[in-house]
Design a protein around this motif. Structure first.
Motif, PDB file in Angstrom:
ATOM      1  N   LEU A   1       0.700  -1.305   0.040  1.00  0.00           N
ATOM      2  CA  LEU A   1       0.137  -0.104  -0.020  1.00  0.00           C
ATOM      3  C   LEU A   1       1.046   1.208   0.121  1.00  0.00           C
ATOM      4  CD1 LEU A   1      -3.088   0.519   0.008  1.00  0.00           C
ATOM      5  CD2 LEU A   1      -2.901   0.024   2.371  1.00  0.00           C
ATOM      6  N   ASN A   2       1.990   1.630   0.441  1.00  0.00           N
ATOM      7  CA  ASN A   2       2.530   2.588   0.732  1.00  0.00           C
ATOM      8  C   ASN A   2       3.216   2.502  -0.594  1.00  0.00           C
ATOM      9  OD1 ASN A   2       2.646   2.462   3.234  1.00  0.00           O
ATOM     10  ND2 ASN A   2       4.419   1.390   3.646  1.00  0.00           N
ATOM     11  N   HIS A   3       4.270   1.501  -1.673  1.00  0.00           N
ATOM     12  CA  HIS A   3       4.311   1.431  -2.875  1.00  0.00           C
ATOM     13  C   HIS A   3       3.157   2.647  -3.956  1.00  0.00           C
ATOM     14  CE1 HIS A   3       8.569   0.141  -2.377  1.00  0.00           C
ATOM     15  NE2 HIS A   3       7.561  -1.246  -0.774  1.00  0.00           N
ATOM     16  N   LEU A   4       2.079   2.299  -3.408  1.00  0.00           N
ATOM     17  CA  LEU A   4       0.619   2.796  -3.922  1.00  0.00           C
ATOM     18  C   LEU A   4       0.293   3.824  -4.088  1.00  0.00           C
ATOM     19  CD1 LEU A   4      -2.133  -0.586  -3.825  1.00  0.00           C
ATOM     20  CD2 LEU A   4      -0.423   0.058  -6.041  1.00  0.00           C
ATOM     21  N   ALA A   5      -0.085   4.471  -2.966  1.00  0.00           N
ATOM     22  CA  ALA A   5       0.660   5.342  -2.218  1.00  0.00           C
ATOM     23  C   ALA A   5       1.566   6.688  -3.327  1.00  0.00           C
ATOM     24  CB  ALA A   5       0.798   5.623  -1.018  1.00  0.00           C
ATOM     25  N   LEU A   6       2.482   5.809  -3.250  1.00  0.00           N
ATOM     26  CA  LEU A   6       4.020   6.745  -3.929  1.00  0.00           C
ATOM     27  C   LEU A   6       3.325   6.573  -5.645  1.00  0.00           C
ATOM     28  CD1 LEU A   6       6.994   5.093  -1.973  1.00  0.00           C
ATOM     29  CD2 LEU A   6       5.545   7.433  -1.748  1.00  0.00           C
TER      30      LEU A   6
ATOM     31  N   ILE B   1      -2.028   7.421  -5.921  1.00  0.00           N
ATOM     32  CA  ILE B   1      -3.369   7.681  -5.795  1.00  0.00           C
ATOM     33  C   ILE B   1      -3.493   8.238  -4.328  1.00  0.00           C
ATOM     34  CG2 ILE B   1      -4.947   5.308  -4.648  1.00  0.00           C
ATOM     35  CD1 ILE B   1      -3.857   3.657  -6.817  1.00  0.00           C
ATOM     36  N   LYS B   2      -4.650   8.555  -4.179  1.00  0.00           N
ATOM     37  CA  LYS B   2      -4.549   9.264  -3.150  1.00  0.00           C
ATOM     38  C   LYS B   2      -5.384   8.704  -1.901  1.00  0.00           C
ATOM     39  CE  LYS B   2      -5.972  13.770  -1.052  1.00  0.00           C
ATOM     40  NZ  LYS B   2      -6.667  15.187  -1.067  1.00  0.00           N
ATOM     41  N   ILE B   3      -4.540   8.132  -1.049  1.00  0.00           N
ATOM     42  CA  ILE B   3      -5.383   6.965   0.208  1.00  0.00           C
ATOM     43  C   ILE B   3      -5.260   8.147   1.641  1.00  0.00           C
ATOM     44  CG2 ILE B   3      -4.745   5.704   1.836  1.00  0.00           C
ATOM     45  CD1 ILE B   3      -3.486   4.011  -0.991  1.00  0.00           C
TER      46      ILE B   3
END
Lengths: 359, 313
Positions: free
Chosen positions: B278-283, B286-288
């Motif tokens: 999830l940390n990678h996706l945020a980077l 995608i605004k989590i």
């Protein structure tokens, strides 16, 4: 037992005494204990008034005490009237008997100002004589001994101990509050000792004070010089003996009923069995008599009360009176019984579990 | 296991034919431990066993190295607030605490001081001189708690201690448990209220029908339940894009978009791996907005292990 355990025992006694003296469960214990006091007070009020009434009657209808004492069954009505004069109270009546005959019956009452004598005549002949003598210290002392043996020890102290001692453990199990004691750093034996002593203090105070008050109420009607002489002669030793016997009864019955409260879910059953045994003592063979507390308590009592005269003759035949045991032996036996029962209770308390739903 | 723990070794207790607990082997470290289970699961029996109010039919128990039968030493270390809502008759709250402190052997002065302190800790100062018979249910709970803590025990055993407390007092009481646990003491609590157990427990012991079903930290217990993948709620600006990305991971078994399109719920067999991903996706843009586990709690663990039917008892 060390100092800390003594402190714990005192703390238990403080907690328990409030309950032993003030809970609603013990109201009837007070009634049992102090009913005789009321009885003696009533008697002390009634007896002098009765004496005054008889004295007033005797002033109007003087009769010599010696003449009154000389009466016997079979004397004729005419002779008695010739000797004593007219009675202060009389009734007459007729009664039909077998064969269609009729008996003439008459009731006369005389007094010399001290004794009240009732006479019953049938067809002019004295058939029954009842004499009500004034209360004297020896007489009332004998009455006290009888009440003490047959009511006070056997019923009042007995049921008082049932009420207080069975509730020491069983009452707290029913109230679901025993666990507070078991969650403290205290040996179960110490808890048992504290509870037993609290019960003994409560019953001791209630019943010993009642015994003392009964004496005060009993002696109240007599002149102080008469009372002083009675006390100096034998009264004090008798009183202390009764107080001691009362306390010993509380100790003995207390130990038994505390154990019953620990062992039985319904202590009424063992209480009924013990009551039956203690009551049957009068009729038991001598050897079996010695297996009851009442025998030793009676042995320590200063006056041996005779069985009630109103008992049916068939029952009187069954009575076996045993010679009292020497005081030291009686004390020793009471001490042994009490100790054995307390030790047994301590063993039970050691394995006591809290399971209120079952209890 | 150390002398500083509470241990049960193959302990069974039967009430006649009825099972209390069976073959319980446990080690309870310091901190807040919650006993969780439906009525009749054996929570109170476990507590009564560790305080010697009942004896085991089989097995051995040690509390800080002491046998529960050694009451003289045990109850200097242990305080127990039972479920029984009954008290000695005719006494005030203060007299209740004071009288039982005297049984601990404290002097009158010490007992007064400790009783006052304990009553202050449970905020019952104003009612201390009133008869307990006139207390509300919540006040009675608190006076029982005061009695349990008055002698400053290292082990606090509390049977349903939050029952009948209003929300404010409940929060204060939980804070008190936390304080005790923070000082390295054992606080053992039984409760039916699972969300509270979640809030306060360092570890839980799940009981069912007299058996220990699971024990440990809630997160560890949840992780070990492989047949129910962990559910995680993610709130984000592009839930569709996120769903397609998470499906690339072999540990993700399901992703369900929320009806309002504000996020999605993901089921994964490896939550730790998922959080790292999830940390990678945020980077990646995608605004989590928020991430929260949905079933990483006692309620879910309880339901998965013991079953919804019992949980509702």
């Amino acid at each position: 037992m060390n100092m800390q355990e003594m402190v714990q025992i005192v703390a238990i006694i403080r907690l328990e005494l409030r309950k032993n003296f003030l809970s609603r469960r013990v109201i009837w214990v007070y009634v049992l204990a102090f009913a005789p006091v009321l009885l003696y007070i009533a008697n002390s009020i009634y007896a002098p008034r009765e004496q005054a009434r008889l004295a007033a009657i005797a002033a109007r209808h003087p009769v010599a005490a010696a003449d009154l004492s000389s009466l016997k069954n079979g004397d004729s009505l005419d002779d008695i009237i010739k000797k004593l004069g007219e009675p202060y109270e009389q009734h007459t009546g007729r009664r039909r008997v077998e064969g269609g005959r009729t008996n003439e019956r008459a009731w006369y009452r005389y007094t010399d100002g001290q004794s009240d004598v009732s006479l019953m005549f049938v067809n002019g002949v004295l058939r029954r004589l009842e004499r009500d003598d004034p209360e004297t210290l020896p007489l009332i002392s004998a009455i006290f001994a009888t009440i003490f043996r047959f009511y006070y020890l056997r019923l009042a102290v007995f049921f008082g101990c049932v009420g207080i001692f069975t509730n020491l453990f069983r009452g707290e199990m029913l109230d679901k509050s025993l666990h507070f004691y078991l969650l403290t750093p205290m040996r179960r034996e110490v808890l048992l000792a504290g509870k037993y002593l609290s019960g003994l203090i409560a019953t001791g105070v209630i019943f010993v004070s009642s015994t003392a008050l009964q004496w005060v109420a009993m002696l109240w009607q007599f002149k102080s010089a008469e009372v002083a002489a009675f006390l100096a002669a034998q009264g004090w030793s008798h009183l202390f003996a009764y107080l001691g016997v009362t306390l010993l009864a509380c100790a003995g019955y207390g130990a038994i009923f505390m154990a019953a409260g620990l062992v039985f879910r319904n202590p009424v059953v063992p209480a009924a069995i013990v009551l039956l045994w203690e009551s049957a003592n009068l009729f038991l063979p001598v050897a079996l008599k010695k297996l009851s507390l009442i025998f030793y308590l009676q042995s320590l009592s200063p006056v041996v009360a005779a069985p009630d005269n109103s008992m049916p003759p068939q029952l009187m035949l069954l009575i076996s009176e045993a010679a009292p045991t020497p005081s030291l032996v009686a004390l020793g036996c009471l001490f042994i019984v009490t100790t054995v029962v307390i030790v047994y209770s301590a063993l039970r308390a050691r394995n006591l579990e809290i399971n209120y739903s079952v209890d | 296991m150390s002398d500083g723990d509470i241990s049960f070794d193959n302990v069974s207790r039967f009430y006649g034919e009825v099972l209390g607990v069976n073959r319980v082997t446990l080690n309870i470290p310091p901190g807040i431990t919650s006993l969780v289970g439906p009525n009749g699961s054996g929570k109170t029996t476990l507590m009564n066993l560790m305080t010697g109010l009942v004896r085991p039919t089989r097995g051995t128990i040690e509390v800080l190295g002491l046998a529960p039968t050694d009451s003289q030493r045990l109850f200097r270390q242990v305080g127990y607030s039972t479920q029984f809502d009954s008290f000695p008759k005719g006494i005030t709250g203060f007299e209740f605490i004071y009288s039982f402190l005297r049984l601990f052997g404290y002097s009158s002065e010490e007992s007064k001081k400790l009783a006052a302190q304990a009553i202050d800790q449970v905020h019952l100062g104003e009612a201390a001189e009133r008869q307990i018979a006139g207390y509300s249910k919540g006040m009675r709970q608190r006076i029982k708690l005061a009695q349990a803590i008055a002698h400053d025990p290292k082990v606090l055993v509390l049977d349903e201690p939050l029952n009948g407390l209003d929300p404010l007092v409940r929060a204060e009481t939980i804070a008190l448990f936390r304080k005790f646990a923070g000082e390295g003491r054992h606080v053992i609590v039984s409760s039916h209220v699972l969300h509270e157990v979640d809030l306060i427990s360092d570890q839980v012991i799940l009981l069912s029908s007299g058996y220990v079903v699971a024990e440990g930290q809630i997160h560890s217990l949840r992780s070990e339940i492989q047949e129910h993948p962990m559910q995680i709620l993610i709130r984000c600006d592009r839930p569709g894009a996120l769903a397609s990305r998470v499906f690339e991971q072999d540990h993700v078994v399901e992703a369900q978009l929320l009806a309002d399109r504000s996020g999605l719920v993901v089921k994964t067999r490896d939550a730790d791996k998922f959080y790292r991903m999830l940390n990678h996706l945020a980077l990646d843009g995608i605004k989590i907005e928020g991430v929260a586990p949905v079933d990483d709690n006692v309620n879910s663990v309880y339901e998965y292990l013991i079953g919804g039917e019992e949980a509702s008892k």
